[in-house]
Design a protein around this motif. Sequence first.
Motif, PDB file in Angstrom:
ATOM      1  N   ASP A  36     -12.077  -9.263  -5.794  1.00 47.79           N
ATOM      2  CA  ASP A  36     -10.999  -8.445  -6.352  1.00 47.79           C
ATOM      3  C   ASP A  36     -10.776  -8.793  -7.814  1.00 47.79           C
ATOM      4  O   ASP A  36     -10.434  -7.936  -8.631  1.00 47.79           O
ATOM      5  CB  ASP A  36      -9.701  -8.658  -5.564  1.00 47.79           C
ATOM      6  CG  ASP A  36      -9.679  -7.914  -4.235  1.00 47.79           C
ATOM      7  OD1 ASP A  36     -10.698  -7.276  -3.900  1.00 47.79           O
ATOM      8  OD2 ASP A  36      -8.648  -7.973  -3.543  1.00 47.79           O
ATOM      9  N   PHE A  73      -9.009  -8.544 -14.643  1.00 52.16           N
ATOM     10  CA  PHE A  73      -8.321  -8.957 -13.417  1.00 52.16           C
ATOM     11  C   PHE A  73      -8.325 -10.471 -13.278  1.00 52.16           C
ATOM     12  O   PHE A  73      -7.327 -11.074 -12.877  1.00 52.16           O
ATOM     13  CB  PHE A  73      -8.973  -8.312 -12.196  1.00 52.16           C
ATOM     14  CG  PHE A  73      -8.702  -6.826 -12.053  1.00 52.16           C
ATOM     15  CD1 PHE A  73      -7.869  -6.157 -12.936  1.00 52.16           C
ATOM     16  CD2 PHE A  73      -9.298  -6.107 -11.028  1.00 52.16           C
ATOM     17  CE1 PHE A  73      -7.630  -4.797 -12.806  1.00 52.16           C
ATOM     18  CE2 PHE A  73      -9.066  -4.746 -10.879  1.00 52.16           C
ATOM     19  CZ  PHE A  73      -8.230  -4.084 -11.772  1.00 52.16           C
ATOM     20  N   ARG A 113       0.831  -1.209   0.000  1.00 51.07           N
ATOM     21  CA  ARG A 113       0.000   0.000   0.000  1.00 51.07           C
ATOM     22  C   ARG A 113       0.866   1.259   0.000  1.00 51.07           C
ATOM     23  O   ARG A 113       0.593   2.217  -0.738  1.00 51.07           O
ATOM     24  CB  ARG A 113      -0.908  -0.029   1.236  1.00 51.07           C
ATOM     25  CG  ARG A 113      -1.914   1.093   1.323  1.00 51.07           C
ATOM     26  CD  ARG A 113      -2.848   0.815   2.491  1.00 51.07           C
ATOM     27  NE  ARG A 113      -3.717   1.932   2.796  1.00 51.07           N
ATOM     28  CZ  ARG A 113      -4.609   1.935   3.778  1.00 51.07           C
ATOM     29  NH1 ARG A 113      -4.746   0.862   4.545  1.00 51.07           N
ATOM     30  NH2 ARG A 113      -5.375   2.991   3.998  1.00 51.07           N
ATOM     31  N   THR A 132      -3.793  -8.215  -0.282  1.00 48.24           N
ATOM     32  CA  THR A 132      -3.779  -6.761  -0.495  1.00 48.24           C
ATOM     33  C   THR A 132      -4.888  -6.039   0.250  1.00 48.24           C
ATOM     34  O   THR A 132      -4.837  -4.823   0.418  1.00 48.24           O
ATOM     35  CB  THR A 132      -3.897  -6.415  -1.989  1.00 48.24           C
ATOM     36  OG1 THR A 132      -5.147  -6.913  -2.485  1.00 48.24           O
ATOM     37  CG2 THR A 132      -2.748  -7.004  -2.795  1.00 48.24           C
ATOM     38  N   ARG A 143      -2.465   0.151 -11.152  1.00 49.79           N
ATOM     39  CA  ARG A 143      -1.787  -0.059  -9.872  1.00 49.79           C
ATOM     40  C   ARG A 143      -2.281  -1.325  -9.163  1.00 49.79           C
ATOM     41  O   ARG A 143      -1.570  -1.901  -8.344  1.00 49.79           O
ATOM     42  CB  ARG A 143      -1.942   1.171  -8.971  1.00 49.79           C
ATOM     43  CG  ARG A 143      -1.120   2.342  -9.466  1.00 49.79           C
ATOM     44  CD  ARG A 143      -1.260   3.614  -8.654  1.00 49.79           C
ATOM     45  NE  ARG A 143      -0.404   4.652  -9.224  1.00 49.79           N
ATOM     46  CZ  ARG A 143       0.880   4.820  -8.921  1.00 49.79           C
ATOM     47  NH1 ARG A 143       1.438   4.063  -7.993  1.00 49.79           N
ATOM     48  NH2 ARG A 143       1.602   5.765  -9.502  1.00 49.79           N
ATOM     49  N   ASN A 144      -3.492  -1.738  -9.476  1.00 54.36           N
ATOM     50  CA  ASN A 144      -4.000  -2.992  -8.908  1.00 54.36           C
ATOM     51  C   ASN A 144      -3.198  -4.190  -9.379  1.00 54.36           C
ATOM     52  O   ASN A 144      -2.964  -5.134  -8.618  1.00 54.36           O
ATOM     53  CB  ASN A 144      -5.466  -3.187  -9.313  1.00 54.36           C
ATOM     54  CG  ASN A 144      -6.408  -3.037  -8.147  1.00 54.36           C
ATOM     55  OD1 ASN A 144      -6.438  -3.877  -7.265  1.00 54.36           O
ATOM     56  ND2 ASN A 144      -7.174  -1.947  -8.157  1.00 54.36           N
ATOM     57  N   ASN A 170      -1.125  -7.074  -6.959  1.00 53.54           N
ATOM     58  CA  ASN A 170      -1.468  -8.488  -6.868  1.00 53.54           C
ATOM     59  C   ASN A 170      -0.332  -9.380  -7.357  1.00 53.54           C
ATOM     60  O   ASN A 170      -0.158 -10.500  -6.866  1.00 53.54           O
ATOM     61  CB  ASN A 170      -2.758  -8.764  -7.634  1.00 53.54           C
ATOM     62  CG  ASN A 170      -3.981  -8.341  -6.848  1.00 53.54           C
ATOM     63  OD1 ASN A 170      -4.462  -9.068  -5.981  1.00 53.54           O
ATOM     64  ND2 ASN A 170      -4.485  -7.142  -7.121  1.00 53.54           N
ATOM     65  N   VAL A 206     -14.744  -2.684  -5.579  1.00 57.96           N
ATOM     66  CA  VAL A 206     -14.064  -1.563  -4.932  1.00 57.96           C
ATOM     67  C   VAL A 206     -14.539  -1.383  -3.492  1.00 57.96           C
ATOM     68  O   VAL A 206     -13.762  -1.434  -2.550  1.00 57.96           O
ATOM     69  CB  VAL A 206     -14.282  -0.256  -5.731  1.00 57.96           C
ATOM     70  CG1 VAL A 206     -13.600   0.924  -5.029  1.00 57.96           C
ATOM     71  CG2 VAL A 206     -13.752  -0.408  -7.154  1.00 57.96           C
ATOM     72  N   GLN A 225      -6.035   3.438 -11.440  1.00 59.22           N
ATOM     73  CA  GLN A 225      -6.386   2.472 -10.397  1.00 59.22           C
ATOM     74  C   GLN A 225      -6.221   1.044 -10.913  1.00 59.22           C
ATOM     75  O   GLN A 225      -5.712   0.169 -10.204  1.00 59.22           O
ATOM     76  CB  GLN A 225      -7.822   2.706  -9.936  1.00 59.22           C
ATOM     77  CG  GLN A 225      -8.039   4.023  -9.199  1.00 59.22           C
ATOM     78  CD  GLN A 225      -9.506   4.286  -8.918  1.00 59.22           C
ATOM     79  OE1 GLN A 225     -10.230   3.406  -8.451  1.00 59.22           O
ATOM     80  NE2 GLN A 225      -9.962   5.495  -9.212  1.00 59.22           N
ATOM     81  N   ARG A 282     -10.817  -3.117   0.575  1.00 53.55           N
ATOM     82  CA  ARG A 282     -10.112  -3.630  -0.596  1.00 53.55           C
ATOM     83  C   ARG A 282      -9.001  -2.678  -1.043  1.00 53.55           C
ATOM     84  O   ARG A 282      -9.080  -1.467  -0.832  1.00 53.55           O
ATOM     85  CB  ARG A 282     -11.102  -3.830  -1.758  1.00 53.55           C
ATOM     86  CG  ARG A 282     -12.196  -4.845  -1.467  1.00 53.55           C
ATOM     87  CD  ARG A 282     -13.150  -4.972  -2.651  1.00 53.55           C
ATOM     88  NE  ARG A 282     -14.236  -5.892  -2.331  1.00 53.55           N
ATOM     89  CZ  ARG A 282     -14.169  -7.211  -2.470  1.00 53.55           C
ATOM     90  NH1 ARG A 282     -13.056  -7.761  -2.935  1.00 53.55           N
ATOM     91  NH2 ARG A 282     -15.197  -7.978  -2.153  1.00 53.55           N
ATOM     92  N   PHE A 283      -7.994  -3.241  -1.711  1.00 58.45           N
ATOM     93  CA  PHE A 283      -6.911  -2.430  -2.256  1.00 58.45           C
ATOM     94  C   PHE A 283      -7.468  -1.398  -3.233  1.00 58.45           C
ATOM     95  O   PHE A 283      -7.012  -0.255  -3.278  1.00 58.45           O
ATOM     96  CB  PHE A 283      -5.885  -3.334  -2.946  1.00 58.45           C
ATOM     97  CG  PHE A 283      -4.590  -2.646  -3.261  1.00 58.45           C
ATOM     98  CD1 PHE A 283      -3.639  -2.449  -2.284  1.00 58.45           C
ATOM     99  CD2 PHE A 283      -4.330  -2.204  -4.547  1.00 58.45           C
ATOM    100  CE1 PHE A 283      -2.437  -1.809  -2.568  1.00 58.45           C
ATOM    101  CE2 PHE A 283      -3.136  -1.569  -4.846  1.00 58.45           C
ATOM    102  CZ  PHE A 283      -2.185  -1.372  -3.857  1.00 58.45           C
ATOM    103  N   ALA A 284      -8.481  -1.806  -4.008  1.00 57.02           N
ATOM    104  CA  ALA A 284      -9.094  -0.882  -4.964  1.00 57.02           C
ATOM    105  C   ALA A 284      -9.717   0.316  -4.256  1.00 57.02           C
ATOM    106  O   ALA A 284      -9.716   1.435  -4.791  1.00 57.02           O
ATOM    107  CB  ALA A 284     -10.143  -1.620  -5.792  1.00 57.02           C
TER     108      ALA A 284
END
Length: 336
Positions: free
Chosen positions: A191, A239, A102, A143, A170-171, A175, A196, A167, A150-152
């Motif tokens: 994910d 994804f 992060r 993540t 970077r996701n 992962n 999100v 976004q 969530r990372f998102a």
Amino acid sequence: MLGLDDLDTNSENVIIGMIDIYKAIIDEFKPDGFRIDTVKHVNTEFWQAFSPALMAHAKSLGIENFFMFGEVYSFDAKELSSFTTKAKLPSVLDFALQGAIRSALVEQKGSDELANLFAQDHFYQTNHKDIENTNANQLVNFTGNHDMGRFAYFLKESKHNYSEQEQIQRNLPANAMLFFTRGVPVIYYGDEQGFVGDGGDQDSRQDMMPSNVDSYNNDDLLATNKTTADNNFDTSHLFYQTFAKYAELYQQYPKALRFGQQTTLYSQNKPGVFAIQRVAMIQGEEQTLVIVFNTSSQVQSLNVLTKSQTEKRLYQSIANTKGELSPLSFAIYQLK
């Protein structure tokens, strides 16, 4: 848990009783393992008895790969490691890695954030006599999750005001780090469908089936025109397809990527190159993979890596000019 009666886990009768309960669950259902919630709120002596007893019991039933990991909500590697060394749990969720990823990919801190974390992996080395020894390769990588979000979501709420395309970009390396750095990769459900969410806890527990929850259905999912009001088992999602490729590579080079010793080759105090080496012995021969990430939105030169051996590129996430690494991409090389 708040509002529930506590068990006296200092009591020998309680310890024996709890071990017997979970032995019976293993007897009946033959699970692959257990995720253990909030382990830091139970005294260490309980886990010292509970964990070895259940691991031995599962093995006695022929469940050779039985696995248990604890949830310790801490970003401190030293505190996390105390539950695999002192408390004798096989593994814990690696919140510290989540925090480092992060920092690097959401907050745009230097790739040193990752190197500094991995420099603490020695804390996880154990020398138990009664159970199998552990190391950082057994940590559970993630993540984001149902509690923190969530990372998102972290990307969406970032002070950097990332566009939807940024976004998405970077996701993907976030992962990839789950799969190609040390540890066991875990994808939080949804994910892989671009979920999100609106934050942590219930706000990150969207339905995969068509949902009737308004606060879920107003989400702008990534890399799709769907919402959570739709069926979200889309195997063609960007994804899903990308994570499947990561998993394929992970299975293709299991010794180096699952069990290989990890060493940091290069990092810097700003977004840019982060390079690691994974080394494993296979039938007496050494297999060495080098994984190079670019945490920056700018092209990076690979000249920072000295090459004493010929390398073969196994994979690159984004096409790049030789000697360079595209923004927010990574590549995997095998040294010959």
